[in-house]
Design a protein around this motif. Structure first.
Motif, short mmCIF file in Angstrom:
data_model
loop_
_atom_site.label_atom_id
_atom_site.label_comp_id
_atom_site.label_asym_id
_atom_site.label_seq_id
_atom_site.Cartn_x
_atom_site.Cartn_y
_atom_site.Cartn_z
N ALA A 24 0.81 -1.21 0.00
CA ALA A 24 0.00 0.00 0.00
C ALA A 24 0.85 1.26 0.00
N GLU A 25 1.99 1.24 0.65
CA GLU A 25 2.84 2.43 0.71
C GLU A 25 3.33 2.84 -0.67
N GLU A 26 3.73 1.86 -1.51
CA GLU A 26 4.21 2.16 -2.84
C GLU A 26 3.09 2.70 -3.72
N VAL A 27 1.90 2.17 -3.59
CA VAL A 27 0.76 2.62 -4.39
C VAL A 27 0.45 4.07 -4.08
N VAL A 28 0.48 4.46 -2.82
CA VAL A 28 0.19 5.84 -2.42
C VAL A 28 1.24 6.78 -3.01
N GLU A 29 2.50 6.38 -2.97
CA GLU A 29 3.56 7.21 -3.52
C GLU A 29 3.40 7.41 -5.02
N GLU A 30 3.02 6.36 -5.74
CA GLU A 30 2.83 6.47 -7.18
C GLU A 30 1.68 7.40 -7.51
N GLU A 31 0.59 7.34 -6.74
CA GLU A 31 -0.55 8.20 -7.00
C GLU A 31 -0.21 9.66 -6.77
N GLU A 32 0.63 9.93 -5.78
CA GLU A 32 1.03 11.30 -5.50
C GLU A 32 1.93 11.84 -6.60
N GLU A 33 2.74 10.97 -7.20
CA GLU A 33 3.66 11.40 -8.25
C GLU A 33 2.93 11.74 -9.53
N GLU A 34 1.80 11.08 -9.79
CA GLU A 34 1.06 11.33 -11.02
C GLU A 34 0.43 12.72 -10.96
N GLU A 35 0.64 13.47 -12.03
CA GLU A 35 0.04 14.79 -12.12
C GLU A 35 -1.12 14.74 -13.10
N GLU A 36 -2.07 15.62 -12.90
CA GLU A 36 -3.18 15.69 -13.84
C GLU A 36 -2.68 16.26 -15.15
N GLU A 37 -3.13 15.66 -16.24
CA GLU A 37 -2.73 16.14 -17.55
C GLU A 37 -3.49 17.43 -17.84
N PRO A 38 -2.82 18.39 -18.47
CA PRO A 38 -3.52 19.63 -18.81
C PRO A 38 -4.59 19.37 -19.85
N GLU A 39 -5.63 20.16 -19.82
CA GLU A 39 -6.74 20.01 -20.75
C GLU A 39 -6.31 20.45 -22.14
N ASP A 40 -6.69 19.68 -23.14
CA ASP A 40 -6.34 19.97 -24.53
C ASP A 40 -7.23 21.11 -25.04
N PRO A 41 -6.64 22.24 -25.43
CA PRO A 41 -7.44 23.38 -25.89
C PRO A 41 -7.93 23.23 -27.33
N LYS A 42 -7.52 22.17 -28.02
CA LYS A 42 -7.85 22.04 -29.44
C LYS A 42 -9.36 22.01 -29.68
N GLU A 43 -10.10 21.26 -28.88
CA GLU A 43 -11.54 21.12 -29.11
C GLU A 43 -12.25 22.48 -29.04
N ALA A 44 -11.95 23.27 -28.03
CA ALA A 44 -12.59 24.57 -27.88
C ALA A 44 -12.19 25.50 -29.02
N ILE A 45 -10.92 25.46 -29.40
CA ILE A 45 -10.44 26.32 -30.49
C ILE A 45 -11.09 25.92 -31.81
N MET A 46 -11.20 24.60 -32.06
CA MET A 46 -11.83 24.14 -33.31
C MET A 46 -13.30 24.53 -33.38
N GLU A 47 -13.99 24.47 -32.24
CA GLU A 47 -15.39 24.88 -32.22
C GLU A 47 -15.53 26.37 -32.54
#
Length: 106
Positions: A31-54
């Motif tokens: 469980a300790e390793e799983v928690v560390e991996e989750e903390e290391e993962e960052e949220e991916e930035p939102e892709d602006p392409k869809e809004a720009i194409m619209e």
């Protein structure tokens, strides 16, 4: 020698009758390793392409109108296709969106 025989000399043929390969169970991590991996993962930035194409699709509304009219004719039984109208519309939208998308990348 047929075309399929020619290609089969280069590409192996696979049949569906083969037995499935059994997957080996994955060892669970403490469980300790799983928690560390989750903390290391960052949220991916939102892709602006869809809004720009619209937004750019709205700027190319005349071409979108022609494309929609063509689609309507095809749905009503016309034998034409709307490839030309689609390419004109997408070219306009791409020309509008490309500089905005590249400016939004970091």
């Amino acid at each position: 020698m047929g075309l399929s025989e020619f290609f089969s000399t280069f590409v192996p043929t696979v049949f569906a009758d083969e037995e499935p390969v059994e997957e080996q169970p994955v060892e669970e991590q403490p469980a300790e390793e799983v928690v560390e991996e989750e903390e290391e993962e960052e949220e991916e930035p939102e892709d602006p392409k869809e809004a720009i194409m619209e937004a750019c699709a709205e700027e190319c509304s005349a071409l979108k109108k022609h494309f929609d009219e063509c689609n309507e004719r095809v749905e009503n039984g016309s034998s034409e296709n709307c490839v030309e109208e689609f390419f004109h519309f997408m070219h306009c939208a791409d020309e509008c969106a490309a500089p905005k998308i590249f400016a939004a990348t970091k």
